[in-house]
Design a protein around this motif. Structure first.
Motif, PDB file in Angstrom:
ATOM      1  N   GLU A  56      52.512  43.689  61.203  1.00  0.00           N
ATOM      2  CA  GLU A  56      53.109  43.156  59.877  1.00  0.00           C
ATOM      3  C   GLU A  56      52.752  44.578  58.650  1.00  0.00           C
ATOM      4  OE1 GLU A  56      53.682  39.186  58.486  1.00  0.00           O
ATOM      5  OE2 GLU A  56      52.456  39.730  56.642  1.00  0.00           O
ATOM      6  N   THR A  57      53.621  44.846  58.532  1.00  0.00           N
ATOM      7  CA  THR A  57      53.255  46.172  57.415  1.00  0.00           C
ATOM      8  C   THR A  57      53.491  45.425  55.765  1.00  0.00           C
ATOM      9  OG1 THR A  57      55.600  46.488  57.303  1.00  0.00           O
ATOM     10  CG2 THR A  57      54.888  47.658  59.188  1.00  0.00           C
ATOM     11  N   ARG A  58      52.330  47.303  55.423  1.00  0.00           N
ATOM     12  CA  ARG A  58      51.942  46.909  54.457  1.00  0.00           C
ATOM     13  C   ARG A  58      52.446  47.482  53.658  1.00  0.00           C
ATOM     14  NH1 ARG A  58      50.861  51.961  53.563  1.00  0.00           N
ATOM     15  NH2 ARG A  58      50.791  53.379  55.001  1.00  0.00           N
ATOM     16  N   LYS A  59      52.586  47.954  51.635  1.00  0.00           N
ATOM     17  CA  LYS A  59      53.189  48.689  50.984  1.00  0.00           C
ATOM     18  C   LYS A  59      53.006  49.599  51.467  1.00  0.00           C
ATOM     19  CE  LYS A  59      53.272  44.668  47.414  1.00  0.00           C
ATOM     20  NZ  LYS A  59      52.642  44.808  46.365  1.00  0.00           N
ATOM     21  N   ALA A  60      54.030  50.484  50.887  1.00  0.00           N
ATOM     22  CA  ALA A  60      53.598  52.055  50.896  1.00  0.00           C
ATOM     23  C   ALA A  60      52.639  52.298  49.445  1.00  0.00           C
ATOM     24  CB  ALA A  60      54.791  53.161  50.803  1.00  0.00           C
ATOM     25  N   SER A  61      51.459  53.127  49.485  1.00  0.00           N
ATOM     26  CA  SER A  61      50.911  53.758  47.954  1.00  0.00           C
ATOM     27  C   SER A  61      51.966  54.141  47.329  1.00  0.00           C
ATOM     28  CB  SER A  61      49.786  53.896  48.396  1.00  0.00           C
ATOM     29  OG  SER A  61      49.502  55.132  48.934  1.00  0.00           O
ATOM     30  N   ASP A  62      51.409  54.401  46.123  1.00  0.00           N
ATOM     31  CA  ASP A  62      51.800  55.345  44.911  1.00  0.00           C
ATOM     32  C   ASP A  62      51.792  56.894  45.624  1.00  0.00           C
ATOM     33  OD1 ASP A  62      53.037  53.165  43.490  1.00  0.00           O
ATOM     34  OD2 ASP A  62      51.791  53.674  41.491  1.00  0.00           O
ATOM     35  N   ASP A  63      51.172  57.217  46.142  1.00  0.00           N
ATOM     36  CA  ASP A  63      50.348  58.260  46.474  1.00  0.00           C
ATOM     37  C   ASP A  63      51.099  58.751  47.384  1.00  0.00           C
ATOM     38  OD1 ASP A  63      48.415  58.646  44.318  1.00  0.00           O
ATOM     39  OD2 ASP A  63      46.218  58.153  45.259  1.00  0.00           O
ATOM     40  N   GLU A  64      51.319  57.544  48.546  1.00  0.00           N
ATOM     41  CA  GLU A  64      51.784  57.885  50.003  1.00  0.00           C
ATOM     42  C   GLU A  64      53.435  58.912  49.308  1.00  0.00           C
ATOM     43  OE1 GLU A  64      49.741  56.003  53.595  1.00  0.00           O
ATOM     44  OE2 GLU A  64      50.715  54.715  51.761  1.00  0.00           O
ATOM     45  N   LEU A  65      53.843  58.044  48.283  1.00  0.00           N
ATOM     46  CA  LEU A  65      56.263  57.872  47.701  1.00  0.00           C
ATOM     47  C   LEU A  65      55.406  59.555  47.301  1.00  0.00           C
ATOM     48  CD1 LEU A  65      56.705  55.053  46.321  1.00  0.00           C
ATOM     49  CD2 LEU A  65      56.449  55.613  48.670  1.00  0.00           C
ATOM     50  N   LEU A  66      53.796  59.555  46.193  1.00  0.00           N
ATOM     51  CA  LEU A  66      54.265  60.965  45.280  1.00  0.00           C
ATOM     52  C   LEU A  66      54.287  62.297  47.076  1.00  0.00           C
ATOM     53  CD1 LEU A  66      52.266  59.927  42.950  1.00  0.00           C
ATOM     54  CD2 LEU A  66      54.480  60.696  42.617  1.00  0.00           C
ATOM     55  N   GLU A  67      54.184  61.527  48.210  1.00  0.00           N
ATOM     56  CA  GLU A  67      54.063  63.390  49.052  1.00  0.00           C
ATOM     57  C   GLU A  67      55.336  64.248  49.045  1.00  0.00           C
ATOM     58  OE1 GLU A  67      51.767  64.215  50.852  1.00  0.00           O
ATOM     59  OE2 GLU A  67      50.176  63.734  49.794  1.00  0.00           O
ATOM     60  N   PHE A  68      56.597  63.147  49.051  1.00  0.00           N
ATOM     61  CA  PHE A  68      57.606  63.754  48.332  1.00  0.00           C
ATOM     62  C   PHE A  68      58.823  63.724  47.208  1.00  0.00           C
ATOM     63  CE2 PHE A  68      62.400  62.802  49.535  1.00  0.00           C
ATOM     64  CZ  PHE A  68      62.810  64.340  49.540  1.00  0.00           C
ATOM     65  N   HIS A  69      58.283  62.143  46.242  1.00  0.00           N
ATOM     66  CA  HIS A  69      59.483  62.335  45.304  1.00  0.00           C
ATOM     67  C   HIS A  69      59.116  62.878  44.239  1.00  0.00           C
ATOM     68  CE1 HIS A  69      62.492  59.898  47.814  1.00  0.00           C
ATOM     69  NE2 HIS A  69      61.650  59.522  48.529  1.00  0.00           N
ATOM     70  N   THR A  70      58.895  63.255  42.753  1.00  0.00           N
ATOM     71  CA  THR A  70      58.454  62.920  41.839  1.00  0.00           C
ATOM     72  C   THR A  70      57.606  62.152  41.060  1.00  0.00           C
ATOM     73  OG1 THR A  70      60.550  62.778  40.738  1.00  0.00           O
ATOM     74  CG2 THR A  70      59.621  65.142  42.042  1.00  0.00           C
ATOM     75  N   ASP A  71      56.831  62.262  40.377  1.00  0.00           N
ATOM     76  CA  ASP A  71      56.301  61.738  39.120  1.00  0.00           C
ATOM     77  C   ASP A  71      56.773  60.787  38.308  1.00  0.00           C
ATOM     78  OD1 ASP A  71      53.196  61.593  39.229  1.00  0.00           O
ATOM     79  OD2 ASP A  71      52.125  63.244  38.451  1.00  0.00           O
ATOM     80  N   ASP A  72      57.874  61.723  37.618  1.00  0.00           N
ATOM     81  CA  ASP A  72      58.670  61.272  36.720  1.00  0.00           C
ATOM     82  C   ASP A  72      59.374  60.033  37.353  1.00  0.00           C
ATOM     83  OD1 ASP A  72      60.139  61.416  33.873  1.00  0.00           O
ATOM     84  OD2 ASP A  72      61.781  62.732  35.434  1.00  0.00           O
TER      85      ASP A  72
END
Ligand code: ZL4
Ligand code: CA
Ligand code: ZN
Length: 380
Positions: A56-72
């Motif tokens: 059962e999977t977890r939510k990705a963290s902000d830091d993980e999303l920021l590995e590709f996507h921009t802060d903005d």
């Protein structure tokens, strides 16, 4: 059900969080996360949950999303909701490509981090050697860009998983059999030779997203490390399978990837609400079986698919294939939502009777030759 191909018995993990199927893009929007619930019920109805490792999977963290996507962009996704969306500064919605395809719906950020968390969990199982094949049907959202959503995709879980795999894998092969061009993934790795991207899709210059002609082959260090297979309406089982195998076989042999990620968008099936191909479930599945036969670790994700009953049939069938199990055509009778399948209580309905095949023998042969010429650049 019976087993086949006992020589390669991969350890398979299945990554899912039922919560991901409860979000709504809006009435009449073709993307229906509920199809994931339907798939999960069919997978367990056939008993496949008993032979895989379930997570059962977890939510990705902000830091993980920021590995590709921009802060903005991530900040925007986090704070926007249906109540404040029209109070955003002028230009914000255009800047972030918000509209009919990518609407702002309730808990959109949570939805995106859930399907992404599942792909990241799956890639981690491959990285630490605990799985040979890891499946996340809720992932595969190949259009999302670094700074904006596109084509129903908000976070690019595929790009993030590949970045994760690249920490230890020298060469990653990405194979995309969704009806649409895998533009977001291609773009993210267009200038590197460490990721080879190949997409089969409908192409006429207009059809969404408009890219993916055969002349897009990568640039800089990535020159000849992207391949596109542009197809016309109505392609049938035999033409697709032959073309797929005759391209993927030399590609895997020449590129010699250490891990493969296959996007299994179900909108390439016949009878799809947004589709125009004539593929049956077994033909789509044959492409998955073929990739699996190379015995290379695989991350398998979903993607498009807009006729929920057939999406769930397909992904259940493919879960079977990845576990060396051929499923009986008779659907389990004790599953919730069985009435969704009342068109035909079979796992393999006839789906190839809608469109004329506009891909002539000559067209397909020319295309095949062009693709093989591209692949030949890999040697020497
Ligand atoms: C819809 O009925 O081709 C969205 C999208 C919402 C409900 C109410 C709005 C009605 C079809 C599609 C108006 C809708 C107008 N609703 C949509 C150029 C377009 C601009 C938007 O499988 N209109 C854009 C995206 C594609 C376009 C395909 C595939 C994702 C994937 C991976 C993404 N966009 C024309 C369309 C509807 C809608 C009905 C729709 N959108 C069909 N094709 C598109 O590769 C997951
Ligand atoms: Ca594709
Ligand atoms: Zn698609």
């Amino acid at each position: 059900n019976y087993e086949f191909g006992s020589t390669y018995a991969p350890r398979v993990s299945y990554h899912f969080n039922p919560k991901v199927s409860s979000y709504h893009f809006g009435v009449r929007h073709p993307m229906k996360p509920f199809r994931l619930m339907l798939t999960d019920h069919l997978v367990s109805g056939y008993g496949l949950h008993k032979i895989m490792d379930l997570y059962e999977t977890r939510k990705a963290s902000d830091d993980e999303l920021l590995e590709f996507h921009t802060d903005d962009y991530i900040n925007f996704l986090k704070k926007v909701n249906p109540d404040n969306v029209n109070k955003m500064p002028r230009g914000t919605l255009d800047k972030f490509n918000i509209g009919d395809d990518c609407p702002i719906f309730h808990n959109l950020y949570e939805y995106s981090s859930l399907y992404t968390g599942a792909s990241l969990d799956a890639s981690r199982k491959l990285l630490n050697g605990q799985s040979d094949i890891a499946i996340n049907w809720s992932g595969g959202l190949h259009h999302a860009k670094k700074t904006s959503p596109s084509g129903f995709c908000y976070i690019n879980d595929i790009v993030l998983s590949i970045l994760n795999l690249l920490r230890f894998h020298p060469r990653v092969l990405y194979i995309d059999i969704d009806l649409h061009h895998g533009d977001g993934v291609q773009e993210a790795f267009y200038t590197t030779d460490r990721v080879y991207t190949v997409s089969f899709h409908k192409y006429n210059g207009e059809f969404f997203p408009g890219t993916g002609n055969y002349d897009e082959t990568g640039c800089s260090n990535g020159k000849h490390f992207a391949l596109n297979v542009p197809l016309k309406d109505g392609i049938d089982d035999d033409s697709y399978i032959n073309l797929f195998k005759s391209i993927i076989d030399p590609l895997i042999t020449s590129y010699n990837p250490t891990v493969i990620i296959q996007q299994c968008g179900a909108d390439s099936l016949g009878h799809d609400r947004l589709g125009c191909f004539n593929l049956n479930i077994k033909a789509h599945g044959e492409c998955v079986k073929f990739v699996k036969s190379f015995g290379i670790p695989m991350l398998v994700v979903g993607g498009g698919g807009y006729t929920p009953k057939n999406v769930s049939r397909l992904w259940t069938y493919e879960t079977g294939i990845l576990n060396n199990v051929l499923l009986s055509p008779e659907l389990p009778s004790d599953i919730p939502f069985l009435n969704y399948f009342d068109d035909e209580y079979s796992l393999y309905p006839v789906l190839d009777d809608l469109y004329e095949n506009k891909n002539s023998k000559q067209f397909l042969e020319d295309l095949r030759i062009r693709c093989l010429e591209q692949i030949r650049y890999l040697k020497g």
